[in-house]
Enzyme design. Structure first.
Site, PDB file in Angstrom:
ATOM      1  N   ASP A   1       0.841  -1.203   0.000  1.00 42.42           N
ATOM      2  CA  ASP A   1       0.000   0.000   0.000  1.00 42.42           C
ATOM      3  C   ASP A   1       0.877   1.255   0.000  1.00 42.42           C
ATOM      4  O   ASP A   1       0.748   2.129   0.872  1.00 42.42           O
ATOM      5  CB  ASP A   1      -0.961  -0.020   1.205  1.00 42.42           C
ATOM      6  CG  ASP A   1      -1.890   1.195   1.203  1.00 42.42           C
ATOM      7  OD1 ASP A   1      -2.138   1.757   0.120  1.00 42.42           O
ATOM      8  OD2 ASP A   1      -2.355   1.583   2.299  1.00 42.42           O
TER       9      ASP A   1
ATOM     10  N   HIS B   1      -2.052   0.294  11.927  1.00 39.79           N
ATOM     11  CA  HIS B   1      -1.936  -1.117  11.556  1.00 39.79           C
ATOM     12  C   HIS B   1      -0.489  -1.482  11.286  1.00 39.79           C
ATOM     13  O   HIS B   1       0.368  -0.609  11.143  1.00 39.79           O
ATOM     14  CB  HIS B   1      -2.776  -1.405  10.305  1.00 39.79           C
ATOM     15  CG  HIS B   1      -2.644  -0.348   9.252  1.00 39.79           C
ATOM     16  ND1 HIS B   1      -3.571   0.660   9.072  1.00 39.79           N
ATOM     17  CD2 HIS B   1      -1.669  -0.102   8.338  1.00 39.79           C
ATOM     18  CE1 HIS B   1      -3.191   1.454   8.091  1.00 39.79           C
ATOM     19  NE2 HIS B   1      -2.028   1.025   7.630  1.00 39.79           N
TER      20      HIS B   1
ATOM     21  N   GLN C   1      -3.049  -5.352   5.833  1.00 43.02           N
ATOM     22  CA  GLN C   1      -2.778  -4.331   6.868  1.00 43.02           C
ATOM     23  C   GLN C   1      -3.674  -4.641   8.066  1.00 43.02           C
ATOM     24  O   GLN C   1      -4.882  -4.381   8.033  1.00 43.02           O
ATOM     25  CB  GLN C   1      -3.088  -2.929   6.328  1.00 43.02           C
ATOM     26  CG  GLN C   1      -2.087  -2.454   5.288  1.00 43.02           C
ATOM     27  CD  GLN C   1      -2.591  -1.255   4.493  1.00 43.02           C
ATOM     28  OE1 GLN C   1      -3.671  -1.290   3.906  1.00 43.02           O
ATOM     29  NE2 GLN C   1      -1.798  -0.194   4.446  1.00 43.02           N
TER      30      GLN C   1
ATOM     31  N   ARG D   1       4.212  12.428  10.747  1.00 43.11           N
ATOM     32  CA  ARG D   1       2.846  12.430  10.207  1.00 43.11           C
ATOM     33  C   ARG D   1       2.122  11.202  10.745  1.00 43.11           C
ATOM     34  O   ARG D   1       2.505  10.074  10.450  1.00 43.11           O
ATOM     35  CB  ARG D   1       2.886  12.388   8.682  1.00 43.11           C
ATOM     36  CG  ARG D   1       1.500  12.233   8.032  1.00 43.11           C
ATOM     37  CD  ARG D   1       1.678  12.050   6.534  1.00 43.11           C
ATOM     38  NE  ARG D   1       0.436  11.944   5.782  1.00 43.11           N
ATOM     39  CZ  ARG D   1      -0.208  10.808   5.543  1.00 43.11           C
ATOM     40  NH1 ARG D   1       0.214   9.672   6.050  1.00 43.11           N
ATOM     41  NH2 ARG D   1      -1.292  10.800   4.801  1.00 43.11           N
TER      42      ARG D   1
ATOM     43  N   ASP E   1      -0.329   8.726  10.508  1.00 43.39           N
ATOM     44  CA  ASP E   1      -1.166   8.219   9.432  1.00 43.39           C
ATOM     45  C   ASP E   1      -2.513   7.741   9.970  1.00 43.39           C
ATOM     46  O   ASP E   1      -2.593   7.118  11.022  1.00 43.39           O
ATOM     47  CB  ASP E   1      -0.413   7.040   8.777  1.00 43.39           C
ATOM     48  CG  ASP E   1      -1.160   6.472   7.602  1.00 43.39           C
ATOM     49  OD1 ASP E   1      -1.407   7.220   6.648  1.00 43.39           O
ATOM     50  OD2 ASP E   1      -1.513   5.272   7.650  1.00 43.39           O
TER      51      ASP E   1
ATOM     52  N   GLU F   1      -3.045  13.091  10.085  1.00 40.79           N
ATOM     53  CA  GLU F   1      -3.732  12.874   8.805  1.00 40.79           C
ATOM     54  C   GLU F   1      -5.204  12.597   9.091  1.00 40.79           C
ATOM     55  O   GLU F   1      -5.598  11.492   9.415  1.00 40.79           O
ATOM     56  CB  GLU F   1      -3.125  11.698   8.038  1.00 40.79           C
ATOM     57  CG  GLU F   1      -3.662  11.638   6.618  1.00 40.79           C
ATOM     58  CD  GLU F   1      -4.022  10.248   6.114  1.00 40.79           C
ATOM     59  OE1 GLU F   1      -4.461  10.141   4.957  1.00 40.79           O
ATOM     60  OE2 GLU F   1      -3.900   9.266   6.855  1.00 40.79           O
TER      61      GLU F   1
ATOM     62  N   HIS G   1      -0.367  12.425  -2.355  1.00 44.42           N
ATOM     63  CA  HIS G   1      -0.160  11.098  -2.943  1.00 44.42           C
ATOM     64  C   HIS G   1      -1.468  10.315  -2.999  1.00 44.42           C
ATOM     65  O   HIS G   1      -1.539   9.286  -3.647  1.00 44.42           O
ATOM     66  CB  HIS G   1       0.862  10.324  -2.110  1.00 44.42           C
ATOM     67  CG  HIS G   1       0.339   9.989  -0.746  1.00 44.42           C
ATOM     68  ND1 HIS G   1      -0.015  10.962   0.166  1.00 44.42           N
ATOM     69  CD2 HIS G   1       0.062   8.804  -0.145  1.00 44.42           C
ATOM     70  CE1 HIS G   1      -0.478  10.387   1.261  1.00 44.42           C
ATOM     71  NE2 HIS G   1      -0.433   9.084   1.104  1.00 44.42           N
ATOM     72  N   ASP G   2      -2.494  10.799  -2.264  1.00 44.98           N
ATOM     73  CA  ASP G   2      -3.772  10.103  -2.241  1.00 44.98           C
ATOM     74  C   ASP G   2      -4.748  10.728  -3.234  1.00 44.98           C
ATOM     75  O   ASP G   2      -4.500  11.793  -3.789  1.00 44.98           O
ATOM     76  CB  ASP G   2      -4.354  10.126  -0.825  1.00 44.98           C
ATOM     77  CG  ASP G   2      -3.719   9.049   0.061  1.00 44.98           C
ATOM     78  OD1 ASP G   2      -3.289   8.003  -0.486  1.00 44.98           O
ATOM     79  OD2 ASP G   2      -3.640   9.250   1.284  1.00 44.98           O
TER      80      ASP G   2
ATOM     81  N   ARG H   1      -4.117   5.451  -7.640  1.00 46.27           N
ATOM     82  CA  ARG H   1      -3.359   6.551  -7.023  1.00 46.27           C
ATOM     83  C   ARG H   1      -1.944   6.637  -7.594  1.00 46.27           C
ATOM     84  O   ARG H   1      -1.306   7.675  -7.528  1.00 46.27           O
ATOM     85  CB  ARG H   1      -3.293   6.370  -5.498  1.00 46.27           C
ATOM     86  CG  ARG H   1      -4.610   6.636  -4.802  1.00 46.27           C
ATOM     87  CD  ARG H   1      -4.524   6.358  -3.325  1.00 46.27           C
ATOM     88  NE  ARG H   1      -4.212   4.964  -3.029  1.00 46.27           N
ATOM     89  CZ  ARG H   1      -4.021   4.482  -1.808  1.00 46.27           C
ATOM     90  NH1 ARG H   1      -4.117   5.278  -0.773  1.00 46.27           N
ATOM     91  NH2 ARG H   1      -3.746   3.196  -1.608  1.00 46.27           N
TER      92      ARG H   1
HETATM   93  C1  GLC Z   1      -3.296   7.030   4.675  1.00 45.14           C
HETATM   94  C2  GLC Z   1      -2.360   7.148   3.509  1.00 45.14           C
HETATM   95  C3  GLC Z   1      -2.820   6.250   2.417  1.00 45.14           C
HETATM   96  C4  GLC Z   1      -2.881   4.831   2.940  1.00 45.14           C
HETATM   97  C5  GLC Z   1      -3.708   4.736   4.225  1.00 45.14           C
HETATM   98  C6  GLC Z   1      -3.524   3.424   4.925  1.00 45.14           C
HETATM   99  O1  GLC Z   1      -4.567   7.477   4.376  1.00 45.14           O
HETATM  100  O2  GLC Z   1      -2.282   8.485   3.084  1.00 45.14           O
HETATM  101  O3  GLC Z   1      -1.983   6.349   1.305  1.00 45.14           O
HETATM  102  O4  GLC Z   1      -3.464   4.000   1.974  1.00 45.14           O
HETATM  103  O5  GLC Z   1      -3.336   5.725   5.146  1.00 45.14           O
HETATM  104  O6  GLC Z   1      -2.361   3.400   5.675  1.00 45.14           O
END
Ligand code: GLC
Length: 675
Positions: free
Chosen positions: A178, A221, A289, A319, A321, A363, A430-431, A555
């Protein structure tokens, strides 16, 4: 709670506190003793006995000084930390262990970083200055590996960037990664990218140049290949309790009733059946995950140690996540639960004690009322920075509709928040771009949610007649009809289409639009972040479709490798790359030299009497700037009442009377008041 009970609790807490402090003391005793042992050997060699003893004494004083700093910081935060920890875990010995380990990580933190900590403790606003500019990239795509990034720091400086976000680089299984967000080992760098030593060297080199380094801390995760997951899979109960395992569908079925799906198409559902052990495991994201169970204090403690370990590598910005997801509770959406805030607050405190120079970036890709609580309160802050996600999505809505009304409303909301809240502004990351807009307001203007999302997706794929955008859908959900969108900024602005059709006039417009969007983004309150490649107008990369590990995840269309060949054109103003790079450089120079761009500045929107033209005002310490941005492909006139006195356009240097401003298609102005 009655008063008596309250006192009892306070007394119990005091007792526990003392126990924990003792344990922390024990930890403190450990380290210097070890050092002393080493030096005794040297003494035995009788090289310079007196000097040795003097050095030892000096060292001891230094250690004591350090311990004092740690103790002071711990003292400041201890009671609250302990209170929060007990609220979640009621586990004394685990709290004592946490304090002990915190001390160890503090002692291991190198002197340079400790110096940075004390400097930034004195200048808490250090990241709110107008020179802050971020850039994010995947290490391999940008420069092959960590050493490659180090060799490109000059380029990063040329981009006026002083903060780089290194996209996930920790060990992750090939093909089940991922994009690196499935971490198999939090203390190992992916081999193809380098090593922890390379990371140490890179962060040190960055710091020498005043560049901050950001990395992802994927705490919701782990990868199914992580040691814990592997042990859990072998049936080890202790490790199974670090995840969510169920031997029947009963409880998962209950969760599924209230928990939305993150990847409805590419990874439907929130659980994965593991045939080999006859259990379901919770997997909110991809099946590989596995969600961590933060009800288990072992998970919290060990993940905090990983956080500190990484902070000690010289990371400036962590960051967090997918932070809203980290606490799960039956019969809830498992998003933004109160316990998440307890955890983030504890993380902030732990950071303040060990590594106060480190910032937390949350995030939270959600609607504003869910994002803002992650700042915490002024007295009990959580994250230092959050993404301005709704503004980002609303920006693209504005591009598609040529109507700034909703954006103006959105900016007014953000501008009305306390100035302590720092947002990261961006045009894309990136998303994917999710269409999380204020549909309540849109409804009153006749836009239906479903049809409008459909329109935006059609528009940005280039289906609508007036669209010049190119890109692809992401996770189109056949049930809800929902879909998100992927594409680079340049492709969404028409650079890809114009290039393909070799249409010079269209290219001119596309570049102007791309620059206008950046100019507007720089005017927002907060810190702007570029996605690497956007500074030279890089377009979509369709090669991901040929890679079986990536093909299902669109993506990757906007995560292409940096094209260094094209980047060479950046000095040539006749090329797209040159126009973009130099255009951006001019904006960046203005931004970093005008104090009105400080995060603390007042920022507000101004009426222009033209729905396609956005006007933003900024004011700081007697200086005033007005920014005008035309979101349409037609020339417009902006009427501004508020513009009093004389102004100069910072882009051209010419004097301007900002009353009825003639705006070229996708044009923009930065007008500074001079009298
Ligand atoms: C966050 C990341 C994304 C990822 C997700 C799972 O949202 O920006 O790219 O798929 O977390 O970790």
């Amino acid at each position: 709670m009655g008063k008596g009970k309250m006192n009892q609790k306070a007394a119990a807490l005091k007792e526990q506190t003392e126990a924990a402090q003792k344990s922390a003391q024990a930890g403190k005793a450990g380290k210097p003793a070890q050092k002393k042992g080493g030096r005794t050997a040297a003494d035995k060699a009788a090289v310079a006995e007196t000097t040795g003893r003097k050095a030892e004494a000096a060292d001891r004083t230094a250690d004591e000084g350090l311990t004092k700093i740690f103790e002071e910081r711990l003292h400041r935060h201890h009671d609250e930390l302990r209170w929060l920890y007990m609220e979640l875990y009621e586990n004394d010995s685990m709290f004592a262990e946490l304090c002990d380990q915190m001390y160890q990580f503090y002692m291991e933190r190198n002197d340079e970083l400790k110096k940075l900590d004390t400097n930034r403790e004195k200048d808490k606003e250090w990241y709110k200055k107008n020179d802050m500019l971020g850039m994010m990239f995947y290490i391999d795509n940008f420069a092959g590996n960590m050493k490659g990034v180090q060799s490109r720091l000059d380029y990063i400086e040329q981009c006026n960037v002083n903060y780089i976000h290194l996209m996930p680089f920790l060990d992750t299984p090939e093909g089940r990664s991922d994009g690196g967000y499935a971490v198999a080992d939090f203390r190992k760098v992916q081999e193809k990218l380098g090593s922890m030593e390379d990371l140490d060297a890179l962060t040190a080199a960055c710091h020498k140049k005043g560049i901050n380094v950001c990395m992802d801390f994927v705490m919701n995760h782990t990868s199914e290949d992580h040691e814990w997951a592997q042990k859990a899979r072998q049936g080890d109960g202790e490790y199974m309790s670090r995840y969510f395992f169920y031997d029947s569908w009963d409880i998962p079925a209950q969760y599924e009733k209230t928990v939305p799906q993150v990847f409805p198409t590419t990874a439907p559902g929130n659980f994965t059946w593991l045939e080999d052990i006859g259990h379901y495991v919770m997997t909110s994201f991809y099946p590989y995950q596995w969600d961590l169970n933060y009800r288990n204090p072992r998970v919290f403690n060990d993940m905090m140690y990983n956080f500190l370990y990484l902070a000690n590598r010289g990371i400036d910005i962590i960051r967090i996540d997918a932070v809203p997801y980290i606490w799960k509770e039956l019969n809830t959406p498992c998003r933004n639960l109160q316990q998440v805030h307890t955890i983030v607050r504890m993380m902030r405190i732990i950071g303040e004690i060990i590594c106060p120079s480190v910032l937390l970036l949350g995030e939270v890709v959600m609607e504003p009322e869910k994002v803002v609580p992650y700042f915490g309160s002024v007295e009990k802050p959580e994250c230092h920075m959050l993404y301005n996600v709704t503004t980002m999505a609303t920006t693209w809505h504005t591009v598609a509709t040529r109507n700034v009304k909703l954006l103006k409303r959105q900016l007014d909301i953000v501008n009305g928040l306390p100035k302590e809240y720092v947002f990261l502004n961006y045009l894309r990351c990136h998303d994917d771009i999710g269409w999380g807009l204020d549909y309540g307001t849109l409804q009153t203007e006749g836009f239906g949610e479903r049809s409008h999302k459909q329109y935006l997706n059609d528009y940005f794929q280039g289906y609508a007649g007036e669209s010049t955008s190119r890109g692809e859908l992401y996770n189109a959900d056949p049930v809800t009809g929902d879909a998100r969108f992927c594409g680079t900024t340049a492709s969404m602005c028409g650079i890809e289409k114009a290039g393909f059709e070799q249409d010079e006039a269209a290219m001119e417009r596309a570049v102007r639009m791309d620059l206008m969007l950046h100019a507007y983004m720089f005017m927002q309150s907060g810190i702007p972040v570029l996605y690497s490649g956007d500074e030279i107008g890089q377009v979509n990369d369709y090669t991901y479709k040929e890679d079986p590990n990536k093909a299902a995840d669109s993506r990757y269309i906007h995560r292409g490798a940096m094209n260094w060949k094209l980047a060479e054109n950046r000095k040539d103003p006749d090329t797209v790359e040159g126009k973009m790079f130099q255009g951006l450089a001019q904006l960046e120079q203005i931004r970093r030299s005008e104090k009105v761009f400080m995060t603390e500045a007042d920022t507000w929107t101004i009426e222009t009497w033209d729905d396609a033209v956005l006007c933003i005002g900024r004011y700081f310490e007697g200086e005033k700037l007005i920014g005008l941005f035309n979101f349409s492909e037609y020339d417009r006139t902006a009427w501004i009442k508020e513009a009093d006195g004389e102004y100069v356009d910072l882009l051209t240097g010419s004097k301007i009377q900002p009353v009825d401003v003639q705006m070229p298609a996708y044009g923009f102005f930065y007008m500074k008041k001079i009298s």
